[in-house]
Design a protein around this motif. Structure first.
Motif, PDB file in Angstrom:
ATOM      1  N   ALA A  24      14.003  26.570  65.731  1.00  0.00           N
ATOM      2  CA  ALA A  24      15.225  27.100  66.344  1.00  0.00           C
ATOM      3  C   ALA A  24      15.006  28.092  67.707  1.00  0.00           C
ATOM      4  N   SER A  25      15.740  28.020  68.663  1.00  0.00           N
ATOM      5  CA  SER A  25      15.595  29.032  69.755  1.00  0.00           C
ATOM      6  C   SER A  25      17.130  29.259  70.413  1.00  0.00           C
ATOM      7  N   GLY A  26      17.188  30.539  70.956  1.00  0.00           N
ATOM      8  CA  GLY A  26      18.550  30.675  71.554  1.00  0.00           C
ATOM      9  C   GLY A  26      19.616  31.125  70.652  1.00  0.00           C
ATOM     10  N   LEU A  27      19.357  31.277  69.324  1.00  0.00           N
ATOM     11  CA  LEU A  27      20.276  31.950  68.326  1.00  0.00           C
ATOM     12  C   LEU A  27      19.794  33.038  67.525  1.00  0.00           C
ATOM     13  N   VAL A  28      20.681  33.764  66.848  1.00  0.00           N
ATOM     14  CA  VAL A  28      19.700  34.609  66.073  1.00  0.00           C
ATOM     15  C   VAL A  28      19.895  33.976  64.584  1.00  0.00           C
ATOM     16  N   PHE A  29      18.634  33.437  64.210  1.00  0.00           N
ATOM     17  CA  PHE A  29      18.343  32.581  63.280  1.00  0.00           C
ATOM     18  C   PHE A  29      18.781  33.296  61.924  1.00  0.00           C
ATOM     19  N   THR A  30      18.426  34.468  61.764  1.00  0.00           N
ATOM     20  CA  THR A  30      19.023  34.937  60.377  1.00  0.00           C
ATOM     21  C   THR A  30      20.420  35.033  60.150  1.00  0.00           C
ATOM     22  N   ASP A  31      21.321  34.476  61.133  1.00  0.00           N
ATOM     23  CA  ASP A  31      22.564  34.653  61.048  1.00  0.00           C
ATOM     24  C   ASP A  31      23.043  33.388  60.276  1.00  0.00           C
ATOM     25  N   VAL A  48      21.452  16.347  52.761  1.00  0.00           N
ATOM     26  CA  VAL A  48      20.096  16.275  52.169  1.00  0.00           C
ATOM     27  C   VAL A  48      19.956  17.565  51.445  1.00  0.00           C
ATOM     28  N   ALA A  49      19.599  18.843  52.364  1.00  0.00           N
ATOM     29  CA  ALA A  49      19.499  19.909  51.752  1.00  0.00           C
ATOM     30  C   ALA A  49      19.974  21.261  52.690  1.00  0.00           C
ATOM     31  N   ALA A  50      20.216  22.393  52.205  1.00  0.00           N
ATOM     32  CA  ALA A  50      20.498  23.468  53.086  1.00  0.00           C
ATOM     33  C   ALA A  50      19.947  24.794  52.395  1.00  0.00           C
ATOM     34  N   ILE A  51      19.864  25.737  53.178  1.00  0.00           N
ATOM     35  CA  ILE A  51      19.313  27.083  52.823  1.00  0.00           C
ATOM     36  C   ILE A  51      20.012  28.108  53.510  1.00  0.00           C
ATOM     37  N   ARG A  52      20.416  29.084  52.670  1.00  0.00           N
ATOM     38  CA  ARG A  52      21.003  30.379  53.212  1.00  0.00           C
ATOM     39  C   ARG A  52      20.286  31.135  53.988  1.00  0.00           C
ATOM     40  N   PRO A  53      20.724  32.060  54.868  1.00  0.00           N
ATOM     41  CA  PRO A  53      19.970  32.885  55.697  1.00  0.00           C
ATOM     42  C   PRO A  53      18.986  33.591  55.378  1.00  0.00           C
ATOM     43  N   THR A  54      18.913  34.147  54.057  1.00  0.00           N
ATOM     44  CA  THR A  54      17.880  34.859  53.450  1.00  0.00           C
ATOM     45  C   THR A  54      16.697  34.055  52.574  1.00  0.00           C
ATOM     46  N   SER A  71      12.629  25.143  52.711  1.00  0.00           N
ATOM     47  CA  SER A  71      12.217  26.485  52.768  1.00  0.00           C
ATOM     48  C   SER A  71      12.343  26.932  54.239  1.00  0.00           C
ATOM     49  N   ARG A  72      12.191  28.290  54.409  1.00  0.00           N
ATOM     50  CA  ARG A  72      12.557  28.833  55.902  1.00  0.00           C
ATOM     51  C   ARG A  72      11.296  29.939  56.087  1.00  0.00           C
ATOM     52  N   ASP A  73      11.047  30.119  57.401  1.00  0.00           N
ATOM     53  CA  ASP A  73      10.296  31.120  57.633  1.00  0.00           C
ATOM     54  C   ASP A  73      11.144  32.038  58.846  1.00  0.00           C
ATOM     55  N   LEU A 100      27.062  28.606  60.701  1.00  0.00           N
ATOM     56  CA  LEU A 100      27.572  30.073  60.621  1.00  0.00           C
ATOM     57  C   LEU A 100      28.454  30.537  59.344  1.00  0.00           C
ATOM     58  N   GLY A 101      29.153  29.313  58.878  1.00  0.00           N
ATOM     59  CA  GLY A 101      30.052  29.746  57.796  1.00  0.00           C
ATOM     60  C   GLY A 101      29.521  29.430  56.506  1.00  0.00           C
TER      61      GLY A 101
END
Length: 123
Positions: A24-31, A48-54, A71-73, A100-101
């Motif tokens: 991702a680019s152009g956004l605050v990924f951790t939001d 399929v799947a989702a992961i919260r900001p943290t 997973s996310r980095d 964002l919601g």
């Protein structure tokens, strides 16, 4: 502008594995909650799947539980989908989306989408 770029799709035999990435680019990924959806020919886009900001909470559709891992980095603005034990019915274009919601499962809840990456599982 916001961009989500998926990669990692391909052709694999049943029982095989793939790892999808979405940068991702152009956004605050951790939001953002990040999600993976898929869409087969003539079908609607499905969760399929989702992961919260943290990364503390993850969600899966029943058909992939125990086989797929999201997973996310946050340092790399990247979300992953590790797919093991692939089945022919997993064949679809896979999309990542940002949200964002508080909701998770509906594609209409996601603000931005990537272009998709094709996953084909042969029997």
């Amino acid at each position: 502008q916001v961009q989500l770029v998926e990669s990692g799709g391909g052709l694999v035999q049943a029982g095989g594995s793939l790892r999808l990435s979405c940068v991702a680019s152009g956004l605050v990924f951790t939001d953002y909650t990040m999600g993976w959806f898929r869409q087969g020919p003539g079908e609607e886009r499905e969760f399929v799947a989702a992961i919260r900001p943290t990364g503390g909470s993850t969600y899966y559709t029943d058909s992939v539980k125990g086989r797929f891992t999201i997973s996310r980095d946050n340092a790399k603005n990247t979300v992953y989908l590790q797919m093991n034990g692939l089945k022919p019915e997993d064949t679809a274009v896979y999309y990542c989306g940002s949200n964002l919601g508080a909701g998770i499962y509906g594609p209409n809840l996601y603000d931005y989408w990537g272009q998709g990456t094709q996953v084909t599982v042969s029997s």
